[in-house]
Every structure is written in C-alpha cells, then in structure tokens.
Design an enzyme around this catalytic site. Sequence first.
Site, PDB file in Angstrom:
ATOM      1  N   ASP A 170      24.043 -34.393 -47.011  1.00 39.29           N
ATOM      2  CA  ASP A 170      22.682 -34.942 -47.015  1.00 39.29           C
ATOM      3  C   ASP A 170      22.640 -36.466 -46.864  1.00 39.29           C
ATOM      4  O   ASP A 170      21.565 -37.045 -46.860  1.00 39.29           O
ATOM      5  CB  ASP A 170      21.954 -34.540 -48.301  1.00 39.29           C
ATOM      6  CG  ASP A 170      22.491 -35.273 -49.512  1.00 39.29           C
ATOM      7  OD1 ASP A 170      23.558 -35.910 -49.413  1.00 39.29           O
ATOM      8  OD2 ASP A 170      21.842 -35.218 -50.571  1.00 39.29           O
ATOM      9  N   TYR A 270      29.022 -44.590 -46.637  1.00 39.59           N
ATOM     10  CA  TYR A 270      30.313 -44.295 -47.257  1.00 39.59           C
ATOM     11  C   TYR A 270      31.459 -45.132 -46.696  1.00 39.59           C
ATOM     12  O   TYR A 270      32.530 -45.212 -47.305  1.00 39.59           O
ATOM     13  CB  TYR A 270      30.641 -42.795 -47.159  1.00 39.59           C
ATOM     14  CG  TYR A 270      30.038 -42.025 -48.312  1.00 39.59           C
ATOM     15  CD1 TYR A 270      30.706 -41.937 -49.525  1.00 39.59           C
ATOM     16  CD2 TYR A 270      28.792 -41.428 -48.208  1.00 39.59           C
ATOM     17  CE1 TYR A 270      30.158 -41.266 -50.600  1.00 39.59           C
ATOM     18  CE2 TYR A 270      28.229 -40.754 -49.282  1.00 39.59           C
ATOM     19  CZ  TYR A 270      28.925 -40.670 -50.473  1.00 39.59           C
ATOM     20  OH  TYR A 270      28.375 -40.011 -51.537  1.00 39.59           O
TER      21      TYR A 270
HETATM   22  P1  NAD Z   1      27.061 -30.077 -61.445  1.00 32.37           P
HETATM   23  O1  NAD Z   1      28.374 -30.214 -62.141  1.00 32.37           O
HETATM   24  O2  NAD Z   1      25.813 -30.407 -62.176  1.00 32.37           O
HETATM   25  O3  NAD Z   1      26.918 -28.570 -60.948  1.00 32.37           O
HETATM   26  C1  NAD Z   1      27.933 -27.820 -60.399  1.00 32.37           C
HETATM   27  C2  NAD Z   1      27.955 -26.416 -61.011  1.00 32.37           C
HETATM   28  O4  NAD Z   1      29.017 -25.698 -60.371  1.00 32.37           O
HETATM   29  C3  NAD Z   1      28.250 -26.381 -62.524  1.00 32.37           C
HETATM   30  O5  NAD Z   1      27.238 -25.681 -63.202  1.00 32.37           O
HETATM   31  C4  NAD Z   1      29.591 -25.657 -62.611  1.00 32.37           C
HETATM   32  O6  NAD Z   1      29.720 -24.840 -63.759  1.00 32.37           O
HETATM   33  C5  NAD Z   1      29.593 -24.832 -61.337  1.00 32.37           C
HETATM   34  N1  NAD Z   1      30.916 -24.414 -60.907  1.00 32.37           N
HETATM   35  C6  NAD Z   1      32.062 -25.127 -60.934  1.00 32.37           C
HETATM   36  N2  NAD Z   1      33.068 -24.413 -60.413  1.00 32.37           N
HETATM   37  C7  NAD Z   1      32.552 -23.212 -60.055  1.00 32.37           C
HETATM   38  C8  NAD Z   1      33.111 -22.050 -59.477  1.00 32.37           C
HETATM   39  N3  NAD Z   1      34.405 -21.980 -59.140  1.00 32.37           N
HETATM   40  N4  NAD Z   1      32.291 -20.993 -59.253  1.00 32.37           N
HETATM   41  C9  NAD Z   1      30.990 -21.058 -59.584  1.00 32.37           C
HETATM   42  N5  NAD Z   1      30.406 -22.142 -60.134  1.00 32.37           N
HETATM   43  C10 NAD Z   1      31.186 -23.203 -60.369  1.00 32.37           C
HETATM   44  O7  NAD Z   1      27.183 -30.935 -60.100  1.00 32.37           O
HETATM   45  P2  NAD Z   1      26.084 -31.657 -59.197  1.00 32.37           P
HETATM   46  O8  NAD Z   1      26.189 -33.113 -59.363  1.00 32.37           O
HETATM   47  O9  NAD Z   1      24.770 -31.033 -59.399  1.00 32.37           O
HETATM   48  O10 NAD Z   1      26.625 -31.357 -57.739  1.00 32.37           O
HETATM   49  C11 NAD Z   1      26.868 -30.070 -57.257  1.00 32.37           C
HETATM   50  C12 NAD Z   1      27.621 -30.107 -55.963  1.00 32.37           C
HETATM   51  O11 NAD Z   1      26.810 -30.546 -54.891  1.00 32.37           O
HETATM   52  C13 NAD Z   1      28.831 -31.049 -55.960  1.00 32.37           C
HETATM   53  O12 NAD Z   1      29.869 -30.467 -55.212  1.00 32.37           O
HETATM   54  C14 NAD Z   1      28.306 -32.264 -55.252  1.00 32.37           C
HETATM   55  O13 NAD Z   1      29.350 -33.047 -54.761  1.00 32.37           O
HETATM   56  C15 NAD Z   1      27.497 -31.583 -54.191  1.00 32.37           C
HETATM   57  N6  NAD Z   1      26.533 -32.401 -53.458  1.00 32.37           N
HETATM   58  C16 NAD Z   1      26.686 -32.436 -52.135  1.00 32.37           C
HETATM   59  C17 NAD Z   1      25.836 -33.147 -51.354  1.00 32.37           C
HETATM   60  C18 NAD Z   1      26.098 -33.212 -49.879  1.00 32.37           C
HETATM   61  O14 NAD Z   1      25.632 -34.072 -49.219  1.00 32.37           O
HETATM   62  N7  NAD Z   1      26.910 -32.346 -49.304  1.00 32.37           N
HETATM   63  C19 NAD Z   1      24.756 -33.814 -51.943  1.00 32.37           C
HETATM   64  C20 NAD Z   1      24.594 -33.766 -53.321  1.00 32.37           C
HETATM   65  C21 NAD Z   1      25.502 -33.030 -54.078  1.00 32.37           C
HETATM   66  C1  G6P Z   2      25.192 -38.278 -51.421  1.00 34.27           C
HETATM   67  C2  G6P Z   2      26.296 -37.600 -50.692  1.00 34.27           C
HETATM   68  C3  G6P Z   2      26.825 -36.462 -51.513  1.00 34.27           C
HETATM   69  C4  G6P Z   2      27.246 -36.929 -52.875  1.00 34.27           C
HETATM   70  C5  G6P Z   2      26.113 -37.630 -53.569  1.00 34.27           C
HETATM   71  C6  G6P Z   2      26.609 -38.283 -54.839  1.00 34.27           C
HETATM   72  O1  G6P Z   2      24.067 -37.466 -51.498  1.00 34.27           O
HETATM   73  O2  G6P Z   2      25.923 -37.117 -49.433  1.00 34.27           O
HETATM   74  O3  G6P Z   2      27.887 -35.890 -50.808  1.00 34.27           O
HETATM   75  O4  G6P Z   2      27.657 -35.840 -53.683  1.00 34.27           O
HETATM   76  O5  G6P Z   2      25.602 -38.639 -52.739  1.00 34.27           O
HETATM   77  O6  G6P Z   2      25.534 -38.731 -55.585  1.00 34.27           O
HETATM   78  P1  G6P Z   2      25.667 -39.043 -57.135  1.00 34.27           P
HETATM   79  O7  G6P Z   2      24.291 -39.452 -57.486  1.00 34.27           O
HETATM   80  O8  G6P Z   2      26.114 -37.753 -57.792  1.00 34.27           O
HETATM   81  O9  G6P Z   2      26.681 -40.125 -57.259  1.00 34.27           O
HETATM   82 MN    MN Z   3      27.630 -35.831 -48.633  1.00 35.94          MN
END
Ligand code: NAD
Ligand code: G6P
Ligand code: MN
Length: 447
Positions: A170, A270
């Site tokens: 995102d 990044y």
């Molecule tokens: P978070 O820790 O609040 O939530 C993650 C959840 O995943 C937790 O509830 C945890 O128990 C669960 N989990 C962990 N391992 C697991 C498994 N093997 N099977 C099932 N559930 C499992 O984290 P968050 O900050 O809300 O972020 C969630 C994810 O989204 C992270 O990987 C983060 O990097 C990603 N993210 C990606 C983008 C992007 O641009 N691609 C943007 C924002 C967040």
């Molecule tokens: C952006 C990136 C994600 C990353 C997030 C981290 O949205 O695209 O890949 O996980 O930033 O944000 P945070 O607020 O958790 O540092």
């Molecule tokens: Mn990302």
Amino acid sequence: MKKFSVCIAGGGSTFTPGIVLMLLDNLDKFPIRTIKFYDNDGERQKVIADACEIMLKEQAPDIDFVASTDPEIAFTDIDFVMAHIRVGKYAMREKDEKIPLKYGVVGQETCGPGGIAYGMRSIGGVLELIEFMEKYSPNAWMLNYSNPAAIVAEACRLLKPDSKVINICDMPIGIEERMAQGLGLKSRKDMVVRYFGLNHFGWWTDIRDKDGNDLMPRLKEHVAKYGYGPSPEMLEAAGESQHDDESWKHTFGVVKEFYPLSPDMLPNTYLKYYFMADEVVAHTDPSYTRANMVMDGREKHVFGECQKIVEKGNSEGTTLEIDEHASYIVDLARAIAHNTNERMLLIVENKGAIANFEPTAMVEVPCILGSNGAEPITQGEIPRFQKGLMEQQVAVEKLVAEAWSEKSYTKLWQAITLSKTVPSAKVAKQILDDLIEANKDFWPELG
Ligand code: NAD
Ligand code: G6P
Ligand code: MN
C-alpha cells in the site's frame, strides 16, 4: 450480483477493524455473504472479532460472521483470503529493529537485516495459509499484503508457483494519494502511472492525468521542495491517512534529500533506508524504535476501542474509522471476480516487464488485473543506477527465500552481507548470530 465469502487471515491485526468497516462501506460494489477471521492467536483475535461482530450486526446483520483458530472452519467455502499476518507479532518486530541497531545498522520492519529476519518468519506462515486455502477452498484467491512482501512474493514464486496469490503493497497507494492531493485531483485514480522496482524499492517514471497531460513537472517541483510532505497550502486541506504520525511525516518530507540523486524519477519513501542509512541510524533511539511507537499508538488505540465496544455492546462514539486507503483490497477482489481489468501496481514475476532485468525477479510494476490474474505492463529498459541497486537487492531477497527453503546458514549470511545497509561480512555475521538466537521459535534450524 454474486455475494462473496472472505477470510481475513491475521484476524487479530490492528488493521482488521478498519478493513471490516471499509468492506461494509463498499457492499454495493462488493457484496459479501460471509466474513471469517483466522488467526493462530485466539485470544488476540477475540478482542477484535467480538467488536467487529457487534459492528457487523449493527450495519449488515445478513452477513454471517465467524472467528476461528481452526483452519478448516476459517478456510472452508471461501472466495478470497485477505492475508495480513505478522509472524512473531510486534515483540519480534521490536527485536528485528533493535538487533541491527546494536551494530550501528538500520533496524527496520522490511529493509535490511530486520526485514530479512521477518522474511525468515513470514515465509512459513504465508505458505501455510496458502496450503489451508488450497485444501479447503481450492478455487479461492489470496490477496496477500503480509510483509516483507518482496521476500514473501519471491518465496511464493519459488515454492508455490501455481498458487493463486496476488501480492500487493500500500505504500505506492499512500504516496499517490498525497500526489493527487498536491495536484488538486479528486482521487489518485485520476492519475495513470508508470513505475518500476522491487517492493519498497522503486521509482515513478511517468504520471499523467486521464487526458494524457504530463503531471511530472509539477510533482517534481513539489518533491524537490517538500518531498511527499505537504506544502504550506496543503497542510490545511490534509485529510486523515494511515500514515499520519510524526515518524511518517518525517519519512515523507525527507524524500527531498535523495530525490536529486535521480531527478528524472520520483522515488519510493523506503529508499531512505538505503540512501540515508547512516542518518537513519544516527536519528533512531535504539531503545525506542518504530515497533514501540506502534505498540503504544495504533495497537493500544485499536484494542482499547474494541474493548470499549464489547463492554458497551454497541459501537456508538467509537473512534475506529473506515480505512478508505484499504479500498484497494476491494479493487483487487473485484478485478478478479468481475474481470474489471483495473490497472494496479502489483508485485509479479518480471518476465521481461523490465526489459534489462532478471526475468525471474519479483518486481513491482503496473499490471492489468482480471479474472486470469495479473498481466504486467512493460516498462522498457531501466538506467544503470537503478539497475545496479535492484540487482543487489533482488539477490538479497532471492538468497533469503533459498536460505529458508534449503535451511542454509551460508546463504542467509550472504543475504545480510549483500544488503546495502550492512558494512561488512563480519558485522553481518554478528547480526545473524543474534537473530538466530532471537528467532529460534520461528526460523528453520540452519545448517
Ligand atoms: P498485528 O501484529 O497487529 O497483526 C498480525 C496478526 O497476525 C496477529 O493477530 C497475529 O496473531 C497473527 N499471526 C501471526 N502469525 C500468524 C500465523 N502463522 N497464522 C495466522 N495468524 C498469524 O500486525 P499489523 O501491524 O496489524 O500488520 C499486519 C500485517 O500487515 C504485517 O505483516 C504488516 O507488515 C502488514 N502490512 C502490510 C502492508 C503492505 O503494504 N503490504 C501495509 C500495512 C501492513
Ligand atoms: C507502509 C508499508 C507497509 C508497512 C507499513 C508500516 O504502509 O507499505 O508495508 O507495513 O507502512 O507501518 P507502521 O505504521 O506499522 O510502521
Ligand atoms: Mn508495503
């Protein structure tokens, strides 16, 4: 219109309530009959699930809802898996950030040794979700945004080449929202972009409006002065976004420092961790990193609000908000379900999209997304500077996926040594040995 059944994997994520509210706000475009949550931490998930169940009853009582830690329950009769797991949760993110910093190296969620460590945890978790999906709902698609997306996508290519997985980030969406705002456009969707790179490692080369007018000159002028931060006039008009706190504001603004390095293009935020590694380290408090900020900020807020909703039995007055920004997930699902052929930036196998770059690299480029998956749009040849950087970085990502699958200490040491953020093989080894100790519950045992 057909009604869909979705599984949110990582139900306990801080992003889940915002995404559920976003799905509710988009039911006219993407009708839903069932929402299932899956998480391997039932207690964490329950807080979010109980609150979401109340909000679902209030807004869309026809939607069936179930939250489970049992994959058979969560993955049966599903059309889409929306995956955002964080293997090891924030406790491990904190270690990913703090261990490299001990050695004066960037400590970051997805870049450098921290991202490599997170990759070694995530690969197994995401592959397991794919296996559950294929076992219980073989026709379903996974929309994955679990990080580190670059390494996870490479592992999917290597180990699950035929699986129906779309990897997306995102960050470009967030930056494009800021660009659109600065240009006075209604939406980022009023822009057509050309972009190339790896995930969290890319550049915009061309941005036009729907009539074909070149928007780059105005954007470059802005970025040279303010990075992706707001101009004084924009400050007042600024809306809410996922990337709003002080740390993100700094990240957006600081882009102006390295933009002139390649002024024909507009860089992803990044790249800061590669071009400004020394300054990033100097300005990071090694005892209070981003993980601490997120635990004290977003996590406390989201879980606190969910608890209040559960105690009151209703969501009146809640500060949980629709995550508008996450509506790209609905665009993805609709593109596959309704063959909309929407143009989106996705993380896909290169196969010539970047003509002078490794065909098997997982690159981030604009794609046309339809019911057969993603068709990358060719971006032509890239300049030597970007190509050199990307070759080094893609080798890091490939070495991590190979190290995980072959359980190879040497390949992982090579990966960390090769990261542009790391000064020497010796420092790489020290960091690696600390990371192995910290990750023994999550990584395969390396030989
Ligand atoms: P978070 O820790 O609040 O939530 C993650 C959840 O995943 C937790 O509830 C945890 O128990 C669960 N989990 C962990 N391992 C697991 C498994 N093997 N099977 C099932 N559930 C499992 O984290 P968050 O900050 O809300 O972020 C969630 C994810 O989204 C992270 O990987 C983060 O990097 C990603 N993210 C990606 C983008 C992007 O641009 N691609 C943007 C924002 C967040
Ligand atoms: C952006 C990136 C994600 C990353 C997030 C981290 O949205 O695209 O890949 O996980 O930033 O944000 P945070 O607020 O958790 O540092
Ligand atoms: Mn990302």
